[in-house]
Design an enzyme around this catalytic site. Sequence first.
Site, PDB file in Angstrom:
ATOM      1  N   HIS A   7       8.266   6.278   2.150  1.00  9.34           N
ATOM      2  CA  HIS A   7       6.875   6.751   2.115  1.00  9.34           C
ATOM      3  C   HIS A   7       6.227   6.277   0.809  1.00  9.34           C
ATOM      4  CE1 HIS A   7       3.404   9.392   1.906  1.00  9.34           C
ATOM      5  NE2 HIS A   7       3.541   9.568   3.217  1.00  9.34           N
ATOM      6  N   GLU A  57       1.149   2.509   6.931  1.00  8.34           N
ATOM      7  CA  GLU A  57       0.282   3.461   6.250  1.00  8.34           C
ATOM      8  C   GLU A  57      -0.366   2.777   5.053  1.00  8.34           C
ATOM      9  OE1 GLU A  57       1.610   7.742   7.012  1.00  8.34           O
ATOM     10  OE2 GLU A  57       2.874   6.998   5.410  1.00  8.34           O
ATOM     11  N   SER A  81      -4.999   9.446   6.929  1.00  5.93           N
ATOM     12  CA  SER A  81      -6.154  10.283   7.256  1.00  5.93           C
ATOM     13  C   SER A  81      -6.451  10.351   8.750  1.00  5.93           C
ATOM     14  CB  SER A  81      -7.394   9.818   6.472  1.00  5.93           C
ATOM     15  OG  SER A  81      -7.148   9.919   5.074  1.00  5.93           O
ATOM     16  N   GLU A  98       4.317   7.630  -1.242  1.00  9.34           N
ATOM     17  CA  GLU A  98       4.377   8.562  -2.381  1.00  9.34           C
ATOM     18  C   GLU A  98       5.736   8.482  -3.063  1.00  9.34           C
ATOM     19  OE1 GLU A  98       3.026  12.010  -0.230  1.00  9.34           O
ATOM     20  OE2 GLU A  98       1.022  11.124  -0.114  1.00  9.34           O
ATOM     21  N   LYS A 150       4.654  17.311   3.697  1.00 13.03           N
ATOM     22  CA  LYS A 150       4.785  17.049   2.255  1.00 13.03           C
ATOM     23  C   LYS A 150       5.211  18.347   1.538  1.00 13.03           C
ATOM     24  CE  LYS A 150       1.432  13.410   2.795  1.00 13.03           C
ATOM     25  NZ  LYS A 150       0.471  12.504   2.195  1.00 13.03           N
ATOM     26  N   ASN A 157       3.801  15.180   8.737  1.00  7.05           N
ATOM     27  CA  ASN A 157       4.496  15.185   7.439  1.00  7.05           C
ATOM     28  C   ASN A 157       3.820  16.225   6.558  1.00  7.05           C
ATOM     29  OD1 ASN A 157       5.582  14.674   4.938  1.00  7.05           O
ATOM     30  ND2 ASN A 157       4.574  12.692   4.659  1.00  7.05           N
ATOM     31  N   GLY A 161      -4.383  10.422   2.437  1.00  6.64           N
ATOM     32  CA  GLY A 161      -4.896  11.593   1.718  1.00  6.64           C
ATOM     33  C   GLY A 161      -6.265  11.357   1.090  1.00  6.64           C
TER      34      GLY A 161
HETATM   35  C1  PEP Z   1       1.035  10.486   5.037  1.00 11.23           C
HETATM   36  O1  PEP Z   1       1.252  10.894   3.924  1.00 11.23           O
HETATM   37  O2  PEP Z   1       1.974  10.019   5.698  1.00 11.23           O
HETATM   38  C2  PEP Z   1      -0.339  10.543   5.537  1.00 11.23           C
HETATM   39  C3  PEP Z   1      -0.654   9.731   6.500  1.00 11.23           C
HETATM   40  O3  PEP Z   1      -1.196  11.453   4.954  1.00 11.23           O
HETATM   41  P1  PEP Z   1      -2.710  11.782   5.402  1.00 11.23           P
HETATM   42  O4  PEP Z   1      -2.722  11.921   6.892  1.00 11.23           O
HETATM   43  O5  PEP Z   1      -3.036  13.048   4.698  1.00 11.23           O
HETATM   44  O6  PEP Z   1      -3.545  10.618   4.938  1.00 11.23           O
END
Ligand code: PEP
Length: 250
Positions: A95, A165, A211, A97, A12, A10, A171
């Site tokens: 998601h 998640e 992450s 966000e 973003k 992803n 992040g």
């Molecule tokens: C995400 O936004 O789906 C995500 C898992 O981000 P990151 O790997 O940067 O934590």
Amino acid sequence: MKRRPLVIGNWKMNGDRGAAVRLAAAAADVAAALSGVVDVGISPPAVWLERAAAVAGSARVLAQTSSEHTGGAHTGELSCAMLSEAGATGTLVGHSERRQFNGEDDAVVASKLREARESGLEVVLCVGESLEARDAGATLDVVEGQLEGALAALDQLAGIVIAYEPVWAIGTGRTATPEQAQEVHAAVRSWLARRFGEAAAAATRILYGGSVKGSNAAALLSCADIDGALVGGASLDAAEFAAICRAAAA
Ligand code: PEP
């Protein structure tokens, strides 16, 4: 039952057109190398979907979000049909966000999911708890509530992937331990089994996100109920993303 792993990057709101084409071509290479073993996907910014899809080979291409409306007066929105025409075969829905910064509550998530499925897009439904909820011991209540909110109206799970998640791991550089992740993944699968039956739950892929990097992917992906990864930051580095995909193959 072992499900074929799925690893999705992803991106973003990152990069530029050149980077999108380079990353998509690199995803095509790793998808070809792992063909039949790991499914690879990318989720580029919508403006570059079409260009990315043109070079993505067998890597699947997903939108990062899609409208709950079929068409009409919705300034700035993109319908599922438009996203399909640009090359997307799936979309992320819910998601964290989008939930946090765009006010997408369970009702909106459910509408988006329904519209995407009716339009023939594969859906990656994202769920996960905040740090406050985890500290309060409410992780499973939150996650099961989000599943209920999004999936209550469905009669079958075909075309749905779940991504667990934890918001505190996205992040932040902080990753759930394999034990923490596996515990929630197992609970998600049990919830799916109660709602849709054992066979449907056993066939559904549940990805971990938060992450994930080349260095921690193998430990997470070796857990029984972790069927792949939704990768944010690390997916912007083609070598790192390929390492995660290869870890899924092991
Ligand atoms: C995400 O936004 O789906 C995500 C898992 O981000 P990151 O790997 O940067 O934590």
